[in-house]
Design a protein around this motif. Structure first.
Motif, mmCIF file in Angstrom:
data_model
loop_
_atom_site.group_PDB
_atom_site.id
_atom_site.type_symbol
_atom_site.label_atom_id
_atom_site.label_comp_id
_atom_site.label_asym_id
_atom_site.label_seq_id
_atom_site.Cartn_x
_atom_site.Cartn_y
_atom_site.Cartn_z
ATOM 1 N N SER A 2 0.218 7.771 16.939
ATOM 2 C CA SER A 2 0.352 8.284 15.320
ATOM 3 C C SER A 2 -0.052 7.139 14.482
ATOM 4 C CB SER A 2 1.118 9.305 15.356
ATOM 5 O OG SER A 2 2.308 8.981 15.313
ATOM 6 N N PHE A 3 -0.421 7.680 13.511
ATOM 7 C CA PHE A 3 -0.291 6.745 12.324
ATOM 8 C C PHE A 3 0.931 6.701 11.621
ATOM 9 C CE2 PHE A 3 -4.920 7.606 13.148
ATOM 10 C CZ PHE A 3 -5.374 6.449 12.969
ATOM 11 N N ARG A 4 1.737 5.986 11.710
ATOM 12 C CA ARG A 4 3.461 6.009 11.404
ATOM 13 C C ARG A 4 3.433 5.142 10.169
ATOM 14 N NH1 ARG A 4 7.231 5.997 16.323
ATOM 15 N NH2 ARG A 4 6.116 7.804 17.751
ATOM 16 N N TYR A 5 2.799 4.191 9.905
ATOM 17 C CA TYR A 5 2.950 3.106 8.747
ATOM 18 C C TYR A 5 2.074 3.516 7.668
ATOM 19 C CZ TYR A 5 5.544 1.203 12.445
ATOM 20 O OH TYR A 5 6.516 0.951 13.549
ATOM 21 N N THR A 6 2.691 3.240 6.190
ATOM 22 C CA THR A 6 1.583 3.468 5.259
ATOM 23 C C THR A 6 1.672 2.297 4.385
ATOM 24 O OG1 THR A 6 3.422 4.375 3.966
ATOM 25 C CG2 THR A 6 2.050 5.895 5.246
ATOM 26 N N HIS A 7 0.649 2.104 3.666
ATOM 27 C CA HIS A 7 0.735 1.250 2.413
ATOM 28 C C HIS A 7 -0.201 1.490 1.378
ATOM 29 C CE1 HIS A 7 0.833 -2.551 0.380
ATOM 30 N NE2 HIS A 7 -0.562 -2.777 0.444
ATOM 31 N N SER A 8 0.324 1.699 0.302
ATOM 32 C CA SER A 8 -0.203 1.970 -1.120
ATOM 33 C C SER A 8 -0.612 0.824 -1.908
ATOM 34 C CB SER A 8 0.431 2.860 -1.722
ATOM 35 O OG SER A 8 0.822 4.098 -1.090
ATOM 36 N N PHE A 9 -1.776 0.720 -2.322
ATOM 37 C CA PHE A 9 -2.194 -0.246 -3.278
ATOM 38 C C PHE A 9 -3.180 0.157 -4.503
ATOM 39 C CE2 PHE A 9 -5.107 0.547 0.252
ATOM 40 C CZ PHE A 9 -6.427 0.407 -0.388
ATOM 41 N N PRO A 10 -3.189 -0.451 -5.538
ATOM 42 C CA PRO A 10 -3.806 0.033 -6.750
ATOM 43 C C PRO A 10 -5.497 -0.065 -6.375
ATOM 44 C CG PRO A 10 -2.985 -2.276 -7.276
ATOM 45 C CD PRO A 10 -2.732 -1.696 -5.919
ATOM 46 N N ILE A 11 -6.097 1.163 -6.928
ATOM 47 C CA ILE A 11 -7.635 1.207 -6.904
ATOM 48 C C ILE A 11 -7.812 2.450 -7.727
ATOM 49 C CG2 ILE A 11 -7.506 2.997 -4.974
ATOM 50 C CD1 ILE A 11 -10.147 1.748 -3.958
ATOM 51 N N SER A 12 -8.981 2.178 -8.820
ATOM 52 C CA SER A 12 -9.363 3.067 -9.596
ATOM 53 C C SER A 12 -10.727 3.215 -9.541
ATOM 54 C CB SER A 12 -8.955 2.331 -11.097
ATOM 55 O OG SER A 12 -9.658 1.198 -11.160
ATOM 56 N N GLY A 13 -11.344 4.241 -10.247
ATOM 57 C CA GLY A 13 -12.648 4.686 -10.385
ATOM 58 C C GLY A 13 -12.937 5.790 -9.356
ATOM 59 N N PRO A 14 -14.389 6.101 -9.332
ATOM 60 C CA PRO A 14 -14.810 7.128 -8.531
ATOM 61 C C PRO A 14 -15.298 6.526 -7.127
ATOM 62 C CG PRO A 14 -16.682 6.532 -9.615
ATOM 63 C CD PRO A 14 -15.163 5.687 -10.487
ATOM 64 N N ASN A 15 -15.185 7.299 -5.992
ATOM 65 C CA ASN A 15 -15.628 6.781 -4.689
ATOM 66 C C ASN A 15 -14.752 6.006 -4.047
ATOM 67 O OD1 ASN A 15 -18.026 8.491 -5.053
ATOM 68 N ND2 ASN A 15 -19.146 6.851 -6.000
ATOM 69 N N LYS A 16 -13.487 6.217 -4.205
ATOM 70 C CA LYS A 16 -12.385 5.390 -3.628
ATOM 71 C C LYS A 16 -12.559 5.318 -2.196
ATOM 72 C CE LYS A 16 -8.875 6.411 -7.221
ATOM 73 N NZ LYS A 16 -10.021 7.149 -8.124
ATOM 74 N N LEU A 17 -12.558 6.233 -1.448
ATOM 75 C CA LEU A 17 -12.704 6.321 0.059
ATOM 76 C C LEU A 17 -13.882 5.536 0.358
ATOM 77 C CD1 LEU A 17 -11.369 9.900 0.616
ATOM 78 C CD2 LEU A 17 -10.242 7.808 0.721
ATOM 79 N N PRO A 18 -15.226 5.756 0.008
ATOM 80 C CA PRO A 18 -16.350 5.017 0.711
ATOM 81 C C PRO A 18 -15.931 3.759 0.573
ATOM 82 C CG PRO A 18 -17.005 7.111 -0.473
ATOM 83 C CD PRO A 18 -15.515 7.072 -0.704
ATOM 84 N N ARG A 19 -15.720 3.326 -0.813
ATOM 85 C CA ARG A 19 -15.377 1.683 -1.133
ATOM 86 C C ARG A 19 -14.473 1.293 -0.188
ATOM 87 N NH1 ARG A 19 -13.756 0.810 -6.527
ATOM 88 N NH2 ARG A 19 -13.061 2.938 -6.696
ATOM 89 N N PHE A 20 -13.406 1.973 0.120
ATOM 90 C CA PHE A 20 -12.652 1.242 0.937
ATOM 91 C C PHE A 20 -12.764 1.359 2.428
ATOM 92 C CE2 PHE A 20 -8.856 1.564 4.233
ATOM 93 C CZ PHE A 20 -8.216 0.274 3.739
#
Length: 68
Positions: A2-20
């Motif tokens: 499973s995906f047990r580890y997380t990381h949050s980082f700053p990102i702004s604007g539209p279409n965040k998921l496709p860009r990442f």
């Protein structure tokens, strides 16, 4: 596994998921990530789930100096 580890980082604007996703495919091939189904446009952060601590450390290292 499973995906047990997380990381949050700053990102702004539209279409965040496709860009990442595009950035991750180009800069971290072979590292599996789990993304939320959607992220509000007004959100200023993205949380990514990873399978291992090594993958998390790789992501953190690659994100240094990157601006989304």
């Amino acid at each position: 596994m499973s995906f047990r580890y997380t990381h949050s980082f700053p990102i702004s604007g539209p279409n965040k998921l496709p860009r990442f996703k595009q950035w991750a495919e180009q800069n971290m091939p072979g590292v599996a990530v789990s993304l939320p189904p959607q992220v509000p446009v007004k959100s200023t952060a993205l949380t990514v789930r990873l399978k291992s601590i090594e993958d998390r450390n790789t992501l953190i290292g690659k994100l240094e100096g990157v601006s989304f």
